[in-house]
Write a protein that holds these residues in place. Structure first.
Motif: not given
Length: 727
Positions: A77-95
């Motif tokens: 039931g988890s949603k998984v996101f693969l981030a190429r870099d930390t900016k993509e990771a931050n953007d996911y959290v912000i969105e």
């Protein structure tokens, strides 16, 4: 002296704050005791070999394991996101926060969120991040970054924290631990209930289940994962493990090596969204590359991703204990931090850090994953030198002078004559030293706190042929790799070794074609000169027949045994010669103890009956695995060894480190060692390294001239000489 770089200015600032070093030393000393107790009855070497195998299997099969983890996490039931870099990771959290209309994120400790500068990104988006780990909250209030991966506020005293908390609460709080902890508990508990999102890191991403593991000492990670309606896991892809079994094996090592605990207070396993009453719950797992795949693909550096972030490499690092993690690190600190900084933030960011490492190998010895951190740092230093150069002085010294053996030795000989106006002696028996230099050098902090050794009037190589070796039917014939320190500064040590070996019926030869071992060049990042010098010495020893090759310098021993072969293995015409020399080479003390079994012969000599202390040279103990042998030999000679505190802590030499790279850091490390020696009250300190003798003789010359610093073989020669004279 005016610093030449912002990094060196930060070094000066840190050193000018003695409380910082005091705090780190107090913790470091307590850590060593706790760690020893935690591993009592366990085989640390076997455990770290197993951990290395586990992590290497992850590296080899990482793509398959990543797919398996994602599949199992999504099934849970988890949603998984693969981030190429930390900016993509931050953007996911912000969105995600915007979708949830979240204004507050409660965070537990996460180094990768520090790497991503997540808090700043959230703040810019109008979202407040509340650190709930006590140490993280303290440094957040102070406007700082963590100075340690496990203990973010280790650099601060309770008085510092009391001032921060008083400012935050508007109350005048006492600097008492219970008072401060109660304030933190009351202030932080509210954040869990008010938070819209809880964010944690992950110690493990378990492929076989799709779940995560958290190893913590505070309950905040569980609260962040359970109380808010949305749980975000922020983790690097290198946290993958194959199974729960592997994760449990790592938990046996992690707390013991991190803080000396048998187990942390909380070990938490989470698979999918943790139930939260009747309300729907979400778990989002953000897997971040951010340079990790590049590190995995680096043949020279990939072992760094075995790291389980225990922070032990900082706990034992003399540089870290001197200047702290805000200087000796970027996001990640100390030895592992140098490597991760190079790959996660770029080589330019790591340039000064690679040169700040003194090369004592304490980090490699304590690493629970068996990472040879020093070796990787040397590789990065070579990359730095190729890209940025190594400075005019080192460039001339290594490439123009050391390569030319005749020129090198001629210049040393000339220097021995030119130095005379600067040298002085305490008595007729002591070698001359340089106590003062012209003011320019005084400002470089060269002779204010130490004497400098003078170059010997006659080198070992000039005196060797004058020795009458009356050895009939020798048990062995050995060659001496003398090294620059014993050749040009302390030839008396080399001469003492020849006499000791002769007393024990061993013949000695000295191939004159040998040159510097090349370690100074290698440590400066000049691999080309290292290869050139290795060929010179390998050729010289290939022309003589010897049973063994001995060295008085443990750094030279490492160079001949390890680095000569590593440098020359890709040269077919040199590989076999280098391998043969490597197999024959060992430290002199090991040869005397293990091959000659000379303790019985030494016991037959008149007893010394003196109390001394012993300093373990870094590369002797941690590079060559020799520490019992010198003690056995000295005790056989009648010496009683009064062990100094932290006998194997670095003396601060590090070759050119103490003269060109970071003399100020070196000074502080050396003065710690001087204090440890003086605390024993003895008048003789033995050691087995000419470099350590340069440093400790010089420092003791200023601190206490009555303390003698001497090579072990010289003490043995004094005893055996009495036996011969009594026959």
């Amino acid at each position: 002296m005016t610093s030449s770089s912002p990094f060196k200015k930060s070094v000066e600032t840190a050193i000018s704050n003695p409380k910082l070093s005091q705090a780190l030393h107090l913790f470091g000393d307590a850590y060593l005791i706790a760690r020893k107790q935690a591993f009592a009855g366990l085989d640390f070497e076997a455990m770290r070999e197993e951990l290395a195998t586990i992590k290497d299997e992850v590296r080899i099969h990482r793509k398959k394991l990543l797919v398996q983890f994602i599949s199992n996490a999504e099934k849970a039931g988890s949603k998984v996101f693969l981030a190429r870099d930390t900016k993509e990771a931050n953007d996911y959290v912000i969105e995600l926060a915007r979708k949830k209309k979240a204004k507050l994120i409660a965070k537990s400790k996460s180094m990768v969120s520090e790497e991503a500068h997540l808090n700043k990104a959230l703040e810019a988006a109008g979202i407040r991040a509340a650190e709930t780990d006590l140490g993280e909250w303290i440094v957040q209030l102070a406007g700082q970054r963590p100075s340690h991966m496990v203990m973010p506020a280790i650099h601060m005293f309770k008085e510092d924290v009391a001032r921060l908390f008083s400012r935050e609460t508007g109350e005048n709080l006492a600097a008492e631990i219970k008072t401060l902890v109660d304030v933190a508990r009351n202030r932080l508990r509210k954040e869990y209930f008010d938070a819209d999102i809880g964010l944690t890191g992950a110690n493990f991403l378990i492929a076989e289940t799709g779940g995560i593991g958290l190893v913590t000492n505070e309950g905040n990670a569980r609260l962040c994962a359970t109380l808010p309606k949305t749980h975000v896991v922020f983790a690097g892809i290198h946290k993958l493990v194959r199974s729960m079994e592997d994760a449990v094996k790592i938990t046996r090592l992690l707390p013991r090596n991190a803080t000396g605990q048998l187990l942390t207070s909380y070990v938490t396993w989470i698979r999918g969204a943790v139930p939260a009453g009747d309300e729907p719950k979400e778990q989002h797992i953000i897997l971040i590359d951010g340079g990790r795949e590049d590190l995995y693909q680096s043949q020279a550096c990939q072992d760094a991703l075995r790291c389980i972030q225990c922070g032990a490499c900082a706990n034992v690092c003399p540089v870290y204990q001197t200047v702290g993690g805000h200087v000796f690190g970027s996001i990640y600190i100390s030895a592992i931090g140098i490597i991760l900084t190079a790959f996660y933030e770029g080589l330019d960011k790591a340039k000064e850090l690679t040169r700040a490492c003194i090369g004592c190998r304490s980090c490699s010895a304590v690493c629970p994953a068996g990472i040879d951190l020093e070796e990787i740092i040397l590789h990065l230093r070579n990359m730095v030198t190729e890209k940025y150069g190594m400075g005019v002085i080192k460039n001339v010294a290594f490439k123009a002078i050391m390569k030319n053996r005749t020129l090198f030795h001629s210049m040393v000989k000339a220097a021995s004559k030119l130095q005379k106006p600067l040298t002085g002696k305490d008595d007729d028996s002591s070698p001359p030293v340089i106590r003062h230099l012209p003011m320019h050098f005084m400002s470089r902090d060269y002779t204010e706190w130490r004497d400098l050794p003078s170059i010997a009037e006659k080198s070992f190589r000039e005196q060797f042929d004058l020795i009458e070796q009356q050895v009939e039917n020798p048990r062995y014939t050995v060659g001496i790799f003398i090294g620059c320190g014993a050749d040009f500064v302390y030839p008396e040590s080399g001469l003492a070794l020849v006499r000791v070996l002769n007393y024990l019926n061993v013949k000695v030869v000295f191939p004159e074609g040998q040159n510097c071992c090349g370690i100074p060049a290698l440590y400066a990042g000049d691999n080309e000169t290292g290869i050139y010098l290795a060929k010179q010495s390998v050729q010289a020893f290939s022309e003589v027949r010897v049973d063994y090759v001995l060295s008085l310098c443990p750094t030279c021993t490492m160079g001949v045994k390890r680095d000569f072969f590593k440098r020359l293995k890709d040269y077919p015409e040199w590989r076999e010669k280098a391998a043969d020399l490597s197999e024959k080479t060992m430290d002199a003390a090991r040869f005397l103890e293990e091959i000659l079994n000379s303790t019985e012969e030494i016991r037959k000599a008149p007893r010394a009956r003196e109390k001394i202390t012993y300093h373990d040279s870094c590369h002797l103990k941690r590079g060559n695995g020799v520490w019992k042998e010198p003690r056995n030999l000295l005790e056989a000679a009648g010496y009683t060894i009064d062990e100094m505190k932290n006998s194997d802590r670095c003396c601060g030499f590090g070759g050119t480190y103490s003269f060109l790279s970071h003399p100020q850091i070196s000074k502080q490390i050396t003065l710690d060692k001087v204090a440890a020696i003086r605390q024993t009250g003895v008048k003789t300190v033995a050691m087995d390294c000419p470099g350590c003798m340069i440093m400790l003789k010089g420092a003791m010359g200023k601190a206490d001239k009555t303390v003698r610093c001497v090579h072990t073989v010289e003490l043995l020669e004094e005893i055996l000489k009495k036996r011969v004279n009594n026959r």
